[in-house]
Structures are given as C-alpha cells and as structure tokens.
Design a protein around this motif. Structure first.
Motif, PDB file in Angstrom:
ATOM      1  N   MET A  69       0.824  -1.169   0.000  1.00 47.29           N
ATOM      2  CA  MET A  69       0.000   0.000   0.000  1.00 47.29           C
ATOM      3  C   MET A  69       0.874   1.240   0.000  1.00 47.29           C
ATOM      4  O   MET A  69       2.015   1.202   0.431  1.00 47.29           O
ATOM      5  CB  MET A  69      -0.949  -0.018   1.195  1.00 47.29           C
ATOM      6  CG  MET A  69      -0.336   0.366   2.516  1.00 47.29           C
ATOM      7  SD  MET A  69      -1.482   0.485   3.914  1.00 47.29           S
ATOM      8  CE  MET A  69      -2.121  -1.142   3.982  1.00 47.29           C
ATOM      9  N   ASN A  70       0.311   2.316  -0.505  1.00 44.64           N
ATOM     10  CA  ASN A  70       1.009   3.585  -0.550  1.00 44.64           C
ATOM     11  C   ASN A  70       0.287   4.521   0.406  1.00 44.64           C
ATOM     12  O   ASN A  70      -0.914   4.722   0.289  1.00 44.64           O
ATOM     13  CB  ASN A  70       0.992   4.122  -1.982  1.00 44.64           C
ATOM     14  CG  ASN A  70       1.856   5.340  -2.146  1.00 44.64           C
ATOM     15  OD1 ASN A  70       2.772   5.574  -1.370  1.00 44.64           O
ATOM     16  ND2 ASN A  70       1.557   6.125  -3.154  1.00 44.64           N
ATOM     17  N   VAL A  71       0.999   5.087   1.374  1.00 42.33           N
ATOM     18  CA  VAL A  71       0.411   5.997   2.344  1.00 42.33           C
ATOM     19  C   VAL A  71       0.906   7.407   2.050  1.00 42.33           C
ATOM     20  O   VAL A  71       2.109   7.659   1.991  1.00 42.33           O
ATOM     21  CB  VAL A  71       0.778   5.585   3.787  1.00 42.33           C
ATOM     22  CG1 VAL A  71       0.199   6.553   4.788  1.00 42.33           C
ATOM     23  CG2 VAL A  71       0.300   4.163   4.066  1.00 42.33           C
ATOM     24  N   ILE A  72      -0.050   8.326   1.862  1.00 41.70           N
ATOM     25  CA  ILE A  72       0.263   9.703   1.487  1.00 41.70           C
ATOM     26  C   ILE A  72      -0.263  10.638   2.570  1.00 41.70           C
ATOM     27  O   ILE A  72      -1.444  10.587   2.913  1.00 41.70           O
ATOM     28  CB  ILE A  72      -0.407  10.049   0.143  1.00 41.70           C
ATOM     29  CG1 ILE A  72       0.023   9.051  -0.927  1.00 41.70           C
ATOM     30  CG2 ILE A  72      -0.084  11.477  -0.278  1.00 41.70           C
ATOM     31  CD1 ILE A  72      -0.846   9.066  -2.158  1.00 41.70           C
ATOM     32  N   PRO A  73       0.593  11.500   3.134  1.00 37.47           N
ATOM     33  CA  PRO A  73       0.102  12.481   4.108  1.00 37.47           C
ATOM     34  C   PRO A  73      -0.839  13.473   3.422  1.00 37.47           C
ATOM     35  O   PRO A  73      -0.703  13.763   2.230  1.00 37.47           O
ATOM     36  CB  PRO A  73       1.370  13.191   4.583  1.00 37.47           C
ATOM     37  CG  PRO A  73       2.513  12.404   4.059  1.00 37.47           C
ATOM     38  CD  PRO A  73       2.021  11.576   2.925  1.00 37.47           C
ATOM     39  N   SER A  74      -1.798  13.994   4.166  1.00 38.89           N
ATOM     40  CA  SER A  74      -2.704  14.998   3.622  1.00 38.89           C
ATOM     41  C   SER A  74      -2.441  16.334   4.304  1.00 38.89           C
ATOM     42  O   SER A  74      -1.591  16.438   5.195  1.00 38.89           O
ATOM     43  CB  SER A  74      -4.161  14.577   3.834  1.00 38.89           C
ATOM     44  OG  SER A  74      -4.513  14.716   5.197  1.00 38.89           O
ATOM     45  N   ALA A  75      -3.190  17.343   3.921  1.00 32.12           N
ATOM     46  CA  ALA A  75      -3.049  18.663   4.536  1.00 32.12           C
ATOM     47  C   ALA A  75      -3.489  18.643   6.001  1.00 32.12           C
ATOM     48  O   ALA A  75      -3.058  19.475   6.789  1.00 32.12           O
ATOM     49  CB  ALA A  75      -3.859  19.689   3.755  1.00 32.12           C
ATOM     50  N   PRO A 103      -3.204  17.054   9.566  1.00 34.41           N
ATOM     51  CA  PRO A 103      -2.103  16.314  10.197  1.00 34.41           C
ATOM     52  C   PRO A 103      -2.389  14.849  10.537  1.00 34.41           C
ATOM     53  O   PRO A 103      -1.503  14.025  10.458  1.00 34.41           O
ATOM     54  CB  PRO A 103      -1.799  17.104  11.469  1.00 34.41           C
ATOM     55  CG  PRO A 103      -2.634  18.320  11.441  1.00 34.41           C
ATOM     56  CD  PRO A 103      -3.582  18.248  10.297  1.00 34.41           C
ATOM     57  N   GLU A 104      -3.599  14.510  10.948  1.00 29.36           N
ATOM     58  CA  GLU A 104      -3.887  13.138  11.350  1.00 29.36           C
ATOM     59  C   GLU A 104      -4.630  12.331  10.297  1.00 29.36           C
ATOM     60  O   GLU A 104      -5.091  11.224  10.571  1.00 29.36           O
ATOM     61  CB  GLU A 104      -4.673  13.139  12.662  1.00 29.36           C
ATOM     62  CG  GLU A 104      -3.851  13.688  13.817  1.00 29.36           C
ATOM     63  CD  GLU A 104      -4.576  13.619  15.136  1.00 29.36           C
ATOM     64  OE1 GLU A 104      -5.720  13.138  15.178  1.00 29.36           O
ATOM     65  OE2 GLU A 104      -3.985  14.044  16.140  1.00 29.36           O
TER      66      GLU A 104
END
Length: 74
Positions: A1-7, A9-10
């Motif tokens: 899986m690919n985990v991408i941070p978003s704007a 924080p959590e």
C-alpha cells in the motif's frame, strides 16, 4: 500500500496496490500488518480483499484447513 500524508495532520490517504489485466482486477483493500507498519496504528480487523471480473471470467477459491477464510461473492 502507498500511504500519502494529507493537509490535515492526522489524516492519511491510503492507496492499495491494484493488480489488473484483461480478466479484471484484484486488490487487498486492507491488511492489518501492512496498515500497522505504514501508520503505526493497530486495528482489530485482519484483512479485506476486493475483486471484479470481466464477463465470462470464473475465479476460483483456494481451500484452506489452517487459517480458514470467509468469502462472499455477489
């Protein structure tokens, strides 16, 4: 899986690896171990898969005595 941070924080965007060809596609939409390694969170749910087949394609299930799994087709 690919985990991408978003704007936020959590909030993480999680993209599964999709395996597809002319017959359709399959992906593991959730895996407890991979999710915990990628996010540091542990949820009490083990695994979920999703598949879609093109018309005329028959998919098989693998019989398992150890660690049996439930499947639903509909």
């Amino acid at each position: 899986m690919n985990v991408i941070p978003s704007a936020l924080p959590e909030v993480l965007i999680i993209e599964p690896k999709v395996f597809g060809d002319a017959r359709g596609f399959f992906f593991e939409s959730y895996n407890r171990r991979a999710f915990a390694q990628a996010t540091g969170l542990d949820a009490d749910f083990v695994q979920d898969n999703h598949s879609r087949s093109a018309q005329g394609v028959l998919r098989g299930l693998h019989y398992q005595i150890r660690q049996p799994r439930a499947s639903w087709c509909g």
